[in-house]
Write a protein that holds these residues in place. Sequence first.
Motif, PDB file in Angstrom:
ATOM      1  N   ALA A 185       0.849  -1.185   0.000  1.00 48.47           N
ATOM      2  CA  ALA A 185       0.000   0.000   0.000  1.00 48.47           C
ATOM      3  C   ALA A 185       0.885   1.235   0.000  1.00 48.47           C
ATOM      4  CB  ALA A 185      -0.908   0.004   1.220  1.00 48.47           C
ATOM      5  N   LEU A 186       0.385   2.293  -0.613  1.00 48.99           N
ATOM      6  CA  LEU A 186       1.141   3.543  -0.670  1.00 48.99           C
ATOM      7  C   LEU A 186       0.583   4.539   0.322  1.00 48.99           C
ATOM      8  CD1 LEU A 186       1.604   3.943  -4.439  1.00 48.99           C
ATOM      9  CD2 LEU A 186       3.393   4.374  -2.792  1.00 48.99           C
ATOM     10  N   TYR A 187       1.447   5.009   1.202  1.00 52.54           N
ATOM     11  CA  TYR A 187       1.030   6.020   2.152  1.00 52.54           C
ATOM     12  C   TYR A 187       2.029   7.161   2.057  1.00 52.54           C
ATOM     13  CZ  TYR A 187      -0.152   8.236   6.585  1.00 52.54           C
ATOM     14  OH  TYR A 187      -0.528   9.137   7.554  1.00 52.54           O
ATOM     15  N   MET A 193       4.465  -2.792   3.011  1.00 47.75           N
ATOM     16  CA  MET A 193       4.181  -4.137   2.535  1.00 47.75           C
ATOM     17  C   MET A 193       3.088  -4.744   3.394  1.00 47.75           C
ATOM     18  SD  MET A 193       6.156  -4.482   0.072  1.00 47.75           S
ATOM     19  CE  MET A 193       5.890  -6.212  -0.227  1.00 47.75           C
ATOM     20  N   ASP A 194       2.261  -5.597   2.767  1.00 49.22           N
ATOM     21  CA  ASP A 194       1.292  -6.415   3.478  1.00 49.22           C
ATOM     22  C   ASP A 194       0.460  -5.590   4.474  1.00 49.22           C
ATOM     23  OD1 ASP A 194      -0.013  -8.669   4.170  1.00 49.22           O
ATOM     24  OD2 ASP A 194       1.575  -9.519   5.411  1.00 49.22           O
ATOM     25  N   ARG A 200      -4.580   0.035   5.231  1.00 51.35           N
ATOM     26  CA  ARG A 200      -5.163   0.112   3.891  1.00 51.35           C
ATOM     27  C   ARG A 200      -6.126   1.281   3.789  1.00 51.35           C
ATOM     28  NH1 ARG A 200      -6.159   1.501  -0.009  1.00 51.35           N
ATOM     29  NH2 ARG A 200      -7.151   0.549  -1.825  1.00 51.35           N
ATOM     30  N   LEU A 201      -6.891   1.516   4.865  1.00 51.24           N
ATOM     31  CA  LEU A 201      -7.856   2.619   4.841  1.00 51.24           C
ATOM     32  C   LEU A 201      -7.145   3.963   4.782  1.00 51.24           C
ATOM     33  CD1 LEU A 201     -10.562   1.419   7.351  1.00 51.24           C
ATOM     34  CD2 LEU A 201     -10.722   1.578   4.877  1.00 51.24           C
ATOM     35  N   ALA A 202      -5.965   4.025   5.394  1.00 55.94           N
ATOM     36  CA  ALA A 202      -5.238   5.280   5.392  1.00 55.94           C
ATOM     37  C   ALA A 202      -4.510   5.519   4.079  1.00 55.94           C
ATOM     38  CB  ALA A 202      -4.239   5.288   6.547  1.00 55.94           C
ATOM     39  N   ALA A 203      -4.216   4.453   3.366  1.00 57.19           N
ATOM     40  CA  ALA A 203      -3.383   4.579   2.177  1.00 57.19           C
ATOM     41  C   ALA A 203      -4.181   5.134   1.012  1.00 57.19           C
ATOM     42  CB  ALA A 203      -2.799   3.222   1.805  1.00 57.19           C
ATOM     43  N   ARG A 204      -3.453   5.679   0.022  1.00 52.74           N
ATOM     44  CA  ARG A 204      -4.170   6.243  -1.123  1.00 52.74           C
ATOM     45  C   ARG A 204      -4.237   5.267  -2.288  1.00 52.74           C
ATOM     46  NH1 ARG A 204       0.418   8.564  -4.276  1.00 52.74           N
ATOM     47  NH2 ARG A 204       2.049   8.381  -2.737  1.00 52.74           N
ATOM     48  N   GLY A 205      -3.497   4.183  -2.219  1.00 49.04           N
ATOM     49  CA  GLY A 205      -3.554   3.200  -3.298  1.00 49.04           C
ATOM     50  C   GLY A 205      -2.915   1.906  -2.839  1.00 49.04           C
ATOM     51  N   ALA A 206      -3.303   0.826  -3.487  1.00 48.41           N
ATOM     52  CA  ALA A 206      -2.735  -0.467  -3.117  1.00 48.41           C
ATOM     53  C   ALA A 206      -2.527  -1.294  -4.364  1.00 48.41           C
ATOM     54  CB  ALA A 206      -3.647  -1.196  -2.146  1.00 48.41           C
TER      55      ALA A 206
END
Lengths: 267, 333
Positions: A185-187, A193-194, A200-206
């Motif tokens: 995931a990208l934050y 990783m993993d 995941r909710l905080a990230a902008r893309g996965a």
Amino acid sequence: MAAPAFDRRRVNGPEESFPPIFIDDERLEPLNSDNKRRDGRASEDLRPIFLTTGLVSQANGSAYIETGNTKIACAVYAPRQLKNTQYSDIGRLNVEVKFAPFSSVRRRAHLRDVEDRTIGQLVHQSLLPAIQLHLFPKSSIDVFITVIENDGLEGCVASASIAASTALADAGIEMDGMVVACCAALYKDRIWMDPVTSERLAARGALLLAGIPALGTITNIWQSGNVTTKEALQCIEVCYAQFKDIHDVVVEAIKQSKRAKEAQNAA
Amino acid sequence: MATLLSRAEKSYIITSLTSKPPLRHDGRGPVDYRLIGLARGDSVAPLANGSAKIRVGGTEVVAAVRLEVEDIDLELDEGRMRCNVTCSPAAYPHLSANQQDDIQKDLTSLLQSTFSPTKSHDSNGDSFTSVMSKSLTILPGRKAWTMYLDAVVLSDAGNVHDVLFLACRAAICDTRVPRTRAVEYAQPSKGSSTRRAGETGGEMDVEEEADIWKTAVQSKRAARAADFELEDTADEGGWLEGRERCPVAVTLNVLPTMHILDATHAEEQAVPLKLVLIYSFATISTQKEGEFMGMRLLGPGQVPMAYLSGLIQEGETYAKQLVSALNVQMEIK
């Protein structure tokens, strides 16, 4: 998605229900105060994987995987005769994913819902290129996946793919190689990783990547959210770098299952 | 058109594609699109807020956008987007009803996951989906337009993903959002209520009425806005904000040595692997790189890791060309 048919024979839950909110849940931020991930992992660390075969004795092959809170059981019934369909010279792969009603924060409907199919489709795509379907004419390969606990949807798909390919090997289905999968995931400007659900909710893309490390090929990519091309390529690189380690775990589990079977035969 | 190919036919197609120079049975180059036909506006769906029909070869998709007012709460204080894809049974005559259902669901979930705004603390609110859903807000925390994006696949002669996204993009770019302004109910002033009881003439009453139902002219600004009204303007409304950033999809059909774009139905069956890339571009003129909004790998083939990055980078170039061609056609700057 609400269940389309209301089953009166079951003890149905209330029409509307809400998960309890605890005080510590309120500020469930993915980062600790000292800018580290909540579970103390470094950005490039995976959750430890526990993988074993032979969970379901009546299935041809089965596997159980645990990564952090994610727990998935997988059973493979194959090859089975394809009835009441027209002749096909290659086998057909069926993947069915079911979330246990207690697997998520919200109760899941006991019937199939839309998300189950999406995830089944992703696991199907990860496995399909690896299985030598031309060796199974007129037959179907059925993979049943039960998600017992879910923490991070992408991680769930990745773990399910790993468990399914292990179970397929356990069932003796010919494959080009073991399929492993990994997600990131990208934050902001870093790659986790993993990711677990809160991350995941905080990230902008996965991005989810599945492939056969033995052949150096990719069987599935699934990316969502907004990322640039450069970031997507970076994610692919870091996921791919983890493939070897995951592959070692899978190989070890299969070796163990073989030893157990031999011991059983000897006795 | 929708016949299933034998192994010999598939091998024939692959051999000609991998020969030098590559040959396609309709004479196109490997990365050429078929002619893209576009119709939009009232000629397609007069009752929709925006609509478009795209025809690429034999593949035809109609997409329409309908805006409906929805009550929202503070948790979800922006407009939402609901996508739905229907496949006409005529598009897939060789498939059973269940298989058609599955295709519909897959396409719907691809659209929905691309267009639903990402709810993350991280995104600084400048992605296409968040800009668009902000411009759909009527009264923050109270009312917003829900955008229903419905697409119908009328026929599928290959490359349905690209055509579907082209149609959706054209429909969204064609959409006009009705102009609204917030209405505020002001407290009637003390004097008016006492005077109301008196015996003054009708003319006075009318003036007081106007005072009571004072409207806040600044739309979307009024803090205590209770409701909204449609502005009485000659045009049908404004364009959606950020419509030029609406994504396109490019499907690369991957063979071991090369890839082709815009595959026909027969080529799709012969080539085992599709890489669907969904891109959004802020502006074409600047050299700023595109934003990925989705990536899928479909089909029973495998792609070597070493080729992947090259494919993705080339995909971006193709997507850029496609967007600029569409923008010219749609008169979007």
